[in-house]
Structure formats: structure tokens, C-alpha cells
Design a protein around this motif. Structure first.
Motif, PDB file in Angstrom:
ATOM      1  N   ILE A 187      66.703  40.325  63.443  1.00 18.16           N
ATOM      2  CA  ILE A 187      66.594  41.499  64.157  1.00 18.16           C
ATOM      3  C   ILE A 187      65.244  41.540  65.066  1.00 18.16           C
ATOM      4  CG2 ILE A 187      67.841  42.983  62.674  1.00 18.16           C
ATOM      5  CD1 ILE A 187      65.448  43.722  61.405  1.00 18.16           C
ATOM      6  N   TYR A 193      54.565  39.193  61.928  1.00 15.80           N
ATOM      7  CA  TYR A 193      55.283  40.192  61.091  1.00 15.80           C
ATOM      8  C   TYR A 193      55.822  39.767  59.783  1.00 15.80           C
ATOM      9  CZ  TYR A 193      57.990  44.306  60.091  1.00 15.80           C
ATOM     10  OH  TYR A 193      58.426  45.483  59.470  1.00 15.80           O
TER      11      TYR A 193
ATOM     12  N   PRO B  75      61.835  35.845  68.955  1.00 17.43           N
ATOM     13  CA  PRO B  75      61.987  37.457  68.294  1.00 17.43           C
ATOM     14  C   PRO B  75      61.716  38.500  69.331  1.00 17.43           C
ATOM     15  CG  PRO B  75      60.467  35.807  67.414  1.00 17.43           C
ATOM     16  CD  PRO B  75      60.936  35.057  68.246  1.00 17.43           C
ATOM     17  N   TYR B  76      61.336  38.060  70.547  1.00 18.06           N
ATOM     18  CA  TYR B  76      61.197  39.140  71.599  1.00 18.06           C
ATOM     19  C   TYR B  76      62.571  39.522  72.143  1.00 18.06           C
ATOM     20  CZ  TYR B  76      56.403  38.409  70.345  1.00 18.06           C
ATOM     21  OH  TYR B  76      54.958  38.211  69.764  1.00 18.06           O
ATOM     22  N   ARG B  78      65.425  38.940  70.521  1.00 17.01           N
ATOM     23  CA  ARG B  78      66.185  39.695  69.511  1.00 17.01           C
ATOM     24  C   ARG B  78      65.929  41.025  69.466  1.00 17.01           C
ATOM     25  NH1 ARG B  78      66.701  34.473  65.510  1.00 17.01           N
ATOM     26  NH2 ARG B  78      68.169  33.569  66.775  1.00 17.01           N
ATOM     27  N   GLN B  79      64.723  41.461  69.809  1.00 14.00           N
ATOM     28  CA  GLN B  79      64.193  42.707  69.608  1.00 14.00           C
ATOM     29  C   GLN B  79      64.966  43.641  70.583  1.00 14.00           C
ATOM     30  OE1 GLN B  79      59.745  42.943  69.909  1.00 14.00           O
ATOM     31  NE2 GLN B  79      59.593  42.042  67.888  1.00 14.00           N
ATOM     32  N   LEU B  90      73.703  43.208  55.507  1.00 10.52           N
ATOM     33  CA  LEU B  90      72.715  44.204  55.002  1.00 10.52           C
ATOM     34  C   LEU B  90      71.988  43.658  53.934  1.00 10.52           C
ATOM     35  CD1 LEU B  90      75.198  47.381  55.117  1.00 10.52           C
ATOM     36  CD2 LEU B  90      73.362  46.640  56.920  1.00 10.52           C
ATOM     37  N   LEU B  91      70.910  44.390  53.645  1.00 16.04           N
ATOM     38  CA  LEU B  91      70.248  43.921  52.299  1.00 16.04           C
ATOM     39  C   LEU B  91      70.612  45.009  51.116  1.00 16.04           C
ATOM     40  CD1 LEU B  91      66.560  43.597  53.612  1.00 16.04           C
ATOM     41  CD2 LEU B  91      68.014  41.711  52.645  1.00 16.04           C
ATOM     42  N   GLN B  94      68.296  47.360  48.977  1.00 18.21           N
ATOM     43  CA  GLN B  94      67.670  48.173  49.907  1.00 18.21           C
ATOM     44  C   GLN B  94      68.564  49.364  50.336  1.00 18.21           C
ATOM     45  OE1 GLN B  94      64.845  47.111  52.900  1.00 18.21           O
ATOM     46  NE2 GLN B  94      64.123  45.360  51.466  1.00 18.21           N
ATOM     47  N   MET B 102      64.891  48.943  59.335  1.00 23.31           N
ATOM     48  CA  MET B 102      64.215  47.548  59.714  1.00 23.31           C
ATOM     49  C   MET B 102      63.800  47.127  61.093  1.00 23.31           C
ATOM     50  SD  MET B 102      65.828  45.139  56.921  1.00 23.31           S
ATOM     51  CE  MET B 102      65.264  43.546  57.246  1.00 23.31           C
ATOM     52  N   PRO B 103      64.893  46.986  61.941  1.00 23.46           N
ATOM     53  CA  PRO B 103      64.362  46.815  63.448  1.00 23.46           C
ATOM     54  C   PRO B 103      63.445  47.812  63.982  1.00 23.46           C
ATOM     55  CG  PRO B 103      66.907  47.631  63.145  1.00 23.46           C
ATOM     56  CD  PRO B 103      66.153  47.655  61.871  1.00 23.46           C
ATOM     57  N   GLN B 105      60.869  49.089  62.414  1.00 25.06           N
ATOM     58  CA  GLN B 105      59.663  48.656  61.780  1.00 25.06           C
ATOM     59  C   GLN B 105      59.077  47.422  62.420  1.00 25.06           C
ATOM     60  OE1 GLN B 105      61.092  48.644  57.580  1.00 25.06           O
ATOM     61  NE2 GLN B 105      60.340  50.548  57.260  1.00 25.06           N
ATOM     62  N   VAL B 106      60.039  46.406  62.532  1.00 27.86           N
ATOM     63  CA  VAL B 106      59.596  45.388  63.327  1.00 27.86           C
ATOM     64  C   VAL B 106      58.995  45.241  64.786  1.00 27.86           C
ATOM     65  CG1 VAL B 106      60.799  43.311  64.615  1.00 27.86           C
ATOM     66  CG2 VAL B 106      61.530  43.791  62.060  1.00 27.86           C
ATOM     67  N   ARG B 150      72.216  49.945  62.266  1.00 26.52           N
ATOM     68  CA  ARG B 150      70.956  49.380  62.540  1.00 26.52           C
ATOM     69  C   ARG B 150      70.715  48.597  63.835  1.00 26.52           C
ATOM     70  NH1 ARG B 150      70.654  44.344  58.547  1.00 26.52           N
ATOM     71  NH2 ARG B 150      72.331  43.430  60.264  1.00 26.52           N
TER      72      ARG B 150
END
Lengths: 272, 221
Positions: A187, A193, B75-76, B78-79, B90-91, B94, B102-103, B105-106, B150
Motif C-alpha cells: 500500500i 515508515y 512506495p510513492y 504505490r501510494q 487483509l490482516l 486486525q 492502513m493506507p 496512516q501510511v 482500503r
């Protein structure tokens, strides 16, 4: 478990450091009383006295040089014998050799310097013998050397256990959170992070572990001070805790080691 | 927004997933990738979001050649890409809210805005009562909706959805499609892989059929 291991390592290391600090302190106090006695062949005349003084001060810095004539030596011995001084009655006042008492500016850590100084003095003309309590000074020196080795070894133990335990704990955390980390990457979580919680974990393990070790040491120190507070031991010198700067240094080193351990573990297991 | 030029993907030893495919998807477009199971839809989505590397060809997302992007910059990318996986990812230990958050918070969104967005998505997908339910205790249909929530949580510029209605009934499918339409209206480009003809047969959006690793034009109506 990691906290206890780090705490125990810090405790072992700082305990020996505490002992060493106090021994060195005691040594410094004893070192004030170090004197070398040069027994002379004959009473030196003023010119010879000046020459001795020059030769001595040329070699090293001294606090005091005291010339003891045969008569002074006799009086000193008689004073020391007190009521038993009559044993000297038949011996005459000139049977003791004249001497020079030298109080060098060297503490007990400088054993080799004292030895060198003694050897130098022994070679001066007219000097028969040099005495300086050689045996106990050497024993003290070897004891402090042994302590130094123990401190180095326990320091090594501290380094190894903290790095190993912390990196092992981080490895376990990484394995336990494998699925979560995989999803975080999917994600768009950045390396920082992902790694920050592990860094914080390592930092806190170092900080709390060292705090546990140092607090335990303080209680141990307090207990020793209260329970062994007899006039023979601690009245000779003040038994004190390791200095605040050293305590902070141990804390900082522990934090650095643990954080370093977690960075190493992350590089290996997270490939960050 | 997304451009594939002569892209091929072959899985070892010699399974051809995609062969020489090219497509241009404009910004703000909604495209349906259709085709039978194993046609190459999932592979195409994985290539677009950088989870797989093509054996041949060029893939550009938002003007950037994915093969030239450094790992630390991935990562940028994927964001800015929300992906709803066919297997949900999924986790399980949680809660629904934590999974959706999650995304957000990232990218360090504020706690309040995360809470609001989670509640809004749960309401839209009729999962209001599941806020604190562990993901492992949800049905497959519910998990699928959480996975989609998500993916769209940050309202990313690109949303990839792999069979987002595969386990859903007709009414819930409509909710999911409404949410995706809403994201599309808000500016997101959407690529949706499905073999459910009912969700694309009556829309104005483009549908592209993949058959044995090739693109085949599809009639929408």
C-alpha cells in the motif's frame, strides 16, 4: 527477556566500573603517602645535599625532599618506641644510617614511573639502598590491572549481548509481522515508515535496559554502603557511586548499541 | 494515465500470460478488463501496479516508466495506486477499521480524517456494524468489500480492482459499483478486472477483453 539481558550486562559492566572507580580513588589517597627512602653511606655535606636535591628534581617533580641525619633518625626511632626507647640506650646515637625521604608527585597508577625513579635513585653515588613499599604497591597495581581487564571483558560482553539480543528480538518481530510488512509495502509504506517502529523498539530497549541495570547498581551500591559501613573500610576513603557523566555515557552507549543492533537487523531481515 | 506498449509476460517454464499487448488508458477513464479465468487480467493489473516486471515492453503510469523507477521511489507510486486484490490481502488479526485505515496512516493523514473516511466507507458498503470486527471473522463477501474500501480510502489517482464483485450478490455489487463510479467522478482512473458481464454491459465505459494473453475488442451493450 531482552530488557533483562541488556539490564544485566549493564549491571555487570557498571559494577566493575564502580569497583574500579573507588579503587582508583583509594589509590589516589594512598598515593599521597608514597615516599622513597634513600639510605646513604655517610652524612652528606651541604654541597652534596644540594647535588642530591638537584639530581632528584632533575628526574621528576617532587612534593618534598627531607634530609634525615643519623641523629634525627635516632630521635625518630626513639619517639616511635616511646616507653621502650631504653632498648636503644647501649647502642649510641649514630648506628642508624642517614637518609633522604623523597615524596614524588606520582600516584599509584604510575608504578613503572616509581620503579624507574627508584632505579635512578639507587644509582646515585653514596646511596646504599632505596625503599618505597614495593610489595604492596605492586600488588595494588596488579589488582587495578586485573580490574581493568575485567572491565574490558564485561564491556565486550555488554556490546555483544546488546547487539545480539536486540537484533534477535527485531528478527522475531520482523518474522511475526511478516504479513503486515508485506501489505504495508503493497500500500506504499516507505522504508522509514516501516523501520521507525523497529528503531524505536531498539532505542527503548537500550534506554530501559540500561536504566534497569544502573538502578539495580545504585541499590546494590546503597546496600553495600549501609551494610559494610565499618570504620576500617569506608572511613579510609569515601565509597561513592560512579560519576553522573559516566552514568549518562553508559546510558548513551547502551542506546547507541541497541539502536545499532536494530538497524543491523533491519538491513538483514527487512533489506532496508 | 496508463500506457502499455508491446508488453509480454511469461511465467516459467513457458506459460504465456500476456503477449505483445498495448493499451492506452486516459486519465479519469474507467476501463473494464474482461475475460475468462487465467486470461491474464490479474497479471496485467500486477504489472500496472509494479508487483510484477514485464519480460518485454514498456509500462508507463502517470508518465513514468515503471522499469526506471528506483526501488526507494516505488512506495510513492504505490501510494497513488489503490489496489483491491482478488485474494483481499487483509490482516486477519486486525479489525475492519484498522485494515481500511492502513493506507491513510501510511500517508500520515490526521486521525480525525481517517476516522471520518473509515466510517463513510463502511456506511457506503453497508458494513456499518463491522467497524471493530476482526477481518478473520468476516464472510468472503465482507472481506472483499473491506479490500475495496482500503483500495479507495485515499481516493488515489489510479484504482485497480481485481474481481471486486466476485463474491457479492446483486444488491451489494451495485453498492460496490456505485462507490467505484463515485471515485471515478472524483477523478480517479479505474481499471476493473471482472468476468461478471452484468456490471459492464450497460455502462458507457470501455471494456477490453483479454483472451489467451491478447486484447480483443468487446461490445459493451
Amino acid at each position: 527477556m531482552t530488557l533483562l539481558t541488556v539490564g544485566l550486562s549493564v549491571l555487570i559492566f557498571s559494577f566493575f566500573l564502580l569497583i574500579n572507580t573507588n579503587i582508583i580513588k583509594a589509590g589516589a589517597k594512598l598515593g599521597d603517602d608514597i615516599r622513597l627512602i634513600l639510605f646513604l653511606e655517610k652524612e652528606p655535606d651541604p654541597a652534596m645535599t644540594a647535588l642530591y636535591r638537584k639530581k632528584i628534581t632533575d628526574f621528576t617533580d617532587v612534593k618534598e625532599i627531607r634530609f634525615i641525619s643519623r641523629d634525627m633518625a635516632y630521635k625518630k626511632l626513639a619517639d616511635q618506641l616511646g616507653n621502650d626507647s631504653d632498648v636503644l640506650a647501649d647502642m649510641g646515637s649514630d648506628f642508624l644510617p642517614p637518609s633522604i625521604e623523597v615524596y614524588p608527585n606520582i600516584d599509584l597508577k604510575g608504578l613503572s614511573e616509581i620503579k624507574l625513579f627508584s632505579e635512578y635513585l639507587e644509582k646515585l653515588s653514596g646511596v646504599v639502598k632505596v625503599q618505597y613499599g614495593q610489595e604492596w604497591i605492586e600488588r595494588f597495581h596488579y589488582f587495578t590491572e586485573l580490574l581493568r581487564v575485567i572491565i574490558i571483558l564485561s564491556g565486550g560482553l555488554l556490546v555483544l549481548t546488546t547487539i545480539f539480543m536486540v537484533s534477535y528480538t527485531i528478527k522475531l518481530s520482523v518474522v511475526a509481522r511478516q504479513a503486515e510488512l508485506k501489505i504495508l509495502r503493497l500500500i506504499g509504506a516507505t522504508n522509514s515508515y516501516i523501520s521507525t517502529p523497529f528503531l524505536v523498539e531498539g532505542f527503548l530497549q537500550g534506554l530501559i535496559g540500561a536504566a534497569i541495570g544502573l538502578t539495580s547498581l545504585y541499590f546494590l551500591f546503597d546496600w553495600i554502603k549501609k551494610n559494610f559501613n565499618n570504620p576500617g573500610l569506608f572511613n579510609f576513603f569515601e565509597f561513592s557511586y560512579i560519576p553522573t557523566s559516566t552514568t549518562l555515557l553508559i546510558l548513551a552507549v547502551s542506546v547507541i548499541l541497541c539502536t545499532g543492533g536494530s538497524i543491523a537487523a533491519m538491513r538483514k531481515y527487512l533489506r532496508i | 494515465m496508463v500506457e502499455l506498449v508491446k508488453v509480454s509476460k511469461i511465467y516459467p517454464p513457458d506459460v504465456v500470460a500476456l503477449e505483445n499487448v498495448s493499451i492506452l488508458i486516459e486519465k479519469g477513464e474507467m476501463v473494464f478488463l474482461t475475460g475468462k479465468s487465467g486470461a491474464g487480467k490479474t497479471t496485467l493489473l500486477k504489472l500496472i501496479c509494479g508487483l510484477e516486471q514485464p519480460d518485454q515492453g514498456l509500462i508507463e503510469v502517470a508518465g513514468k516508466d515503471l522499469s526506471r523507477i528506483r526501488p526507494k521511489d516505488m512506495p510513492y507510486i504505490r501510494q497513488k495506486t489503490g489496489m483491491a486484490y482478488q485474494d483481499f490481502k487483509l490482516l486477519p488479526d486486525q479489525t475492519v477499521a484498522q485494515n481500511i485505515a492502513m493506507p491513510m496512516q501510511v500517508v500520515f493523514r490526521s486521525i480525525r480524517s481517517i476516522k471520518n473516511r473509515v466510517s463513510e466507507l463502511l456506511e457506503k458498503l453497508k458494513l456499518d456494524g463491522k467497524h471493530d470486527t476482526l477481518a478473520c471473522n468476516l464472510s468472503r463477501g465482507e472481506q472483499q468489500r473491506v479490500a475495496l474500501a482500503r483500495a479507495v480510502a485515499n481516493l488515489p489517482p489510479l484504482i485497480l480492482a481485481d474481481e471486486p464483485t466476485g463474491n457479492l450478490d446483486g444488491a451489494t455489487t451495485r453498492l460496490v459499483m456505485e462507490l467505484l463510479e463515485e471515485c471515478n467522478d472524483a477523478g480517479s482512473t479505474i481499471i476493473l478486472a471482472t468476468h461478471d458481464k452484468s456490471i459492464y454491459s450497460n455502462t458507457a465505459h470501455r471494456a477490453v477483453q483479454i483472451r489467451d494473453g491478447y486484447f480483443v475488442p468487446t461490445e459493451n451493450n
